[in-house]
Design a protein around this motif. Structure first.
Motif, PDB file in Angstrom:
ATOM      1  N   ASP A 174      -3.275   0.803  -0.387  1.00  0.00           N
ATOM      2  CA  ASP A 174      -2.983   1.670   0.780  1.00  0.00           C
ATOM      3  C   ASP A 174      -1.486   2.051   1.140  1.00  0.00           C
ATOM      4  O   ASP A 174      -1.228   3.156   1.972  1.00  0.00           O
ATOM      5  N   ALA A 175      -0.707   1.290   0.605  1.00  0.00           N
ATOM      6  CA  ALA A 175       0.704   1.533   0.832  1.00  0.00           C
ATOM      7  C   ALA A 175       1.440   2.549   0.028  1.00  0.00           C
ATOM      8  O   ALA A 175       2.752   3.024   0.375  1.00  0.00           O
ATOM      9  N   LYS A 176       0.843   3.285  -1.153  1.00  0.00           N
ATOM     10  CA  LYS A 176       1.257   3.947  -1.906  1.00  0.00           C
ATOM     11  C   LYS A 176       1.831   5.133  -1.207  1.00  0.00           C
ATOM     12  O   LYS A 176       1.092   5.889  -0.473  1.00  0.00           O
ATOM     13  N   GLY A 177       2.888   5.621  -1.645  1.00  0.00           N
ATOM     14  CA  GLY A 177       3.535   6.650  -1.008  1.00  0.00           C
ATOM     15  C   GLY A 177       3.997   6.902   0.524  1.00  0.00           C
ATOM     16  O   GLY A 177       4.446   7.862   0.895  1.00  0.00           O
ATOM     17  N   GLU A 193       6.164  -2.564  -5.402  1.00  0.00           N
ATOM     18  CA  GLU A 193       5.161  -2.852  -6.582  1.00  0.00           C
ATOM     19  C   GLU A 193       3.823  -2.089  -6.187  1.00  0.00           C
ATOM     20  O   GLU A 193       3.193  -1.484  -6.983  1.00  0.00           O
ATOM     21  N   ALA A 194       3.650  -2.030  -4.796  1.00  0.00           N
ATOM     22  CA  ALA A 194       2.520  -1.191  -4.525  1.00  0.00           C
ATOM     23  C   ALA A 194       2.708   0.116  -4.251  1.00  0.00           C
ATOM     24  O   ALA A 194       1.663   1.036  -3.966  1.00  0.00           O
ATOM     25  N   GLY A 195       3.901   0.724  -4.674  1.00  0.00           N
ATOM     26  CA  GLY A 195       4.158   2.229  -4.669  1.00  0.00           C
ATOM     27  C   GLY A 195       4.566   2.796  -3.181  1.00  0.00           C
ATOM     28  O   GLY A 195       4.739   4.070  -3.044  1.00  0.00           O
ATOM     29  N   ALA A 196       5.063   1.887  -2.382  1.00  0.00           N
ATOM     30  CA  ALA A 196       5.738   2.335  -1.055  1.00  0.00           C
ATOM     31  C   ALA A 196       7.256   2.455  -1.099  1.00  0.00           C
ATOM     32  O   ALA A 196       7.826   1.994  -2.146  1.00  0.00           O
ATOM     33  N   ALA A 197       7.674   3.380  -0.201  1.00  0.00           N
ATOM     34  CA  ALA A 197       9.361   3.500  -0.104  1.00  0.00           C
ATOM     35  C   ALA A 197       9.658   2.429   0.979  1.00  0.00           C
ATOM     36  O   ALA A 197       9.044   2.364   2.141  1.00  0.00           O
ATOM     37  N   VAL A 198      10.681   1.688   0.719  1.00  0.00           N
ATOM     38  CA  VAL A 198      11.094   0.672   1.762  1.00  0.00           C
ATOM     39  C   VAL A 198      12.013   1.074   2.750  1.00  0.00           C
ATOM     40  O   VAL A 198      12.899   1.796   2.404  1.00  0.00           O
ATOM     41  N   MET A 215       9.862   6.505   9.561  1.00  0.00           N
ATOM     42  CA  MET A 215       8.941   5.271   8.928  1.00  0.00           C
ATOM     43  C   MET A 215       7.606   5.581   9.276  1.00  0.00           C
ATOM     44  O   MET A 215       7.066   6.097  10.329  1.00  0.00           O
ATOM     45  N   ASP A 216       6.664   5.232   8.210  1.00  0.00           N
ATOM     46  CA  ASP A 216       5.307   5.566   8.472  1.00  0.00           C
ATOM     47  C   ASP A 216       4.703   4.369   8.924  1.00  0.00           C
ATOM     48  O   ASP A 216       3.477   4.424   9.530  1.00  0.00           O
ATOM     49  N   ALA A 217       5.127   2.993   8.641  1.00  0.00           N
ATOM     50  CA  ALA A 217       4.402   1.834   9.014  1.00  0.00           C
ATOM     51  C   ALA A 217       5.438   0.620   9.095  1.00  0.00           C
ATOM     52  O   ALA A 217       6.274   0.878   8.351  1.00  0.00           O
TER      53      ALA A 217
END
Length: 344
Positions: A174-177, A193-198, A215-217
């Protein structure tokens, strides 16, 4: 006492350093009261209402003052009003700040070992977190912090969740992108690793970043989700009320330089009251894990919980990324991780 002798006495008293703050000042025979400053980043309240971390500090201050019959008094500075959030740990090390309640991992850039305080998958319950204090891992962590000039007064753990502007983050996929605030180097590693931007910032800056869409989350504690009113900018919440894959170590700490200048009986009172606060903290944190779900539901957000299967997915990612990275930092980190794994 004759007038002449009395004048000499008063002159000597006037010349003696006053104990208005511990940092750098010696204890004198004339000192009656020591005033200590406690700083934290959370919203201020009262001893009975508000963020439990602020309340804990106020109860601690009141009880220490009572038990020392007023010999120790405290000034409390909430909301980073005394100094910036990320400056507190360093200031305590130098003796420039007396005490602070702050997430330990905020010091990760300065003392890599402190990142174990927000290590995904390493603590998976309040009871396990509480066991650290008297376990080998807690003794080793206290030793390392002592060498860095810090005394842990209260061992406080908080479960964490995720608030999102859009869809909830439950499964790693769910974190991807998404642009996500993890809160520590190790949390950032599992998110990448899950594909999120930090996104990197302290919890008291999350609201503005989510409000503007920078920020999205964000991952933070249940208490912070409420104290910083994030339900106003979030549409979904993944709670830590049943199961969580990360717990944050957020201790009440004291400058060792300041602590060691106090008389032994006052040191003993500080540590005894600090220990008393740990049960208060656990009950309050668990209550907030439940309350936060109600706050977000009332605000119209989608609220979801985690199950053991999902927790294991995040833990597996953490084991292969964050844990390995942490252990490779230095010998202390490797030892801490090994000792922490014994508590799983």
């Amino acid at each position: 006492m004759t007038g002449f002798t009395r004048r000499n006495f008063l002159g000597t008293l006037a010349a003696a350093p006053l104990m208005t703050g511990m940092a750098g000042l010696p204890v004198t025979a004339w000192a009656q009261t020591t005033n200590l400053k406690i700083s934290h980043q959370f919203p201020g309240g009262t001893i009975n209402e508000g963020d439990f971390r602020d309340r804990l500090v106020r109860v601690f201050a009141q009880q220490v003052s009572e038990r020392t019959k007023g010999a120790l008094k405290f000034e409390i500075y909430p909301g980073s009003s005394l100094m910036k959030t990320n400056a507190q740990f360093s200031a305590m090390r130098k003796g420039a700040l007396d005490m602070s309640l702050v997430p330990l991992n905020y010091a990760g850039g300065e003392v890599p070992e402190t990142n174990i305080g927000l290590m995904p998958g390493l603590v998976t319950s309040y009871q396990q977190g509480a066991s650290w204090k008297n376990a080998e891992v807690g003794k080793e962590l206290a030793r390392i912090l002592g060498e860095k000039g810090i005394v842990v007064v209260s061992w406080i753990w908080q479960a964490g969740g995720v608030a999102s502007r859009g869809k909830p983050i439950v499964d790693p996929a769910d974190a991807k992108g998404m642009k996500v605030r993890g809160g520590s180097r190790e949390m950032d590693l599992i998110l990448k690793e899950a594909g999120a931007a930090v996104v990197t910032l302290p919890s008291n800056e999350i609201y503005a970043a989510m409000q503007t869409g920078a920020m999205d989350a964000a991952m933070t504690s249940s208490t912070s989700f409420m104290s910083f009113r994030l339900e106003e900018v979030a549409k979904a919440l993944t709670t830590g009320r049943d199961k969580a894959y990360w717990y944050m170590f957020e201790p009440l700490m004291m400058s060792k330089a300041v602590f060691e200048k106090l008389p032994k009986d006052q040191q003993a009172v500080i540590m005894a009251v600090g220990a008393d606060m740990e049960q208060f903290a656990m009950k309050a944190a668990q209550a907030d894990d439940v309350a936060v779900a109600q706050v977000y539901q009332k605000a119209g957000a989608k609220v979801v919980d985690l199950n053991a299967e999902v927790v294991k997915k995040w833990q597996d990612i953490a084991r292969n990324t964050a844990w390995k990275d942490f252990a490779a930092r230095n010998a202390n980190c490797a030892k801490l991780l090994s000792l922490a794994e014994k508590t799983l």
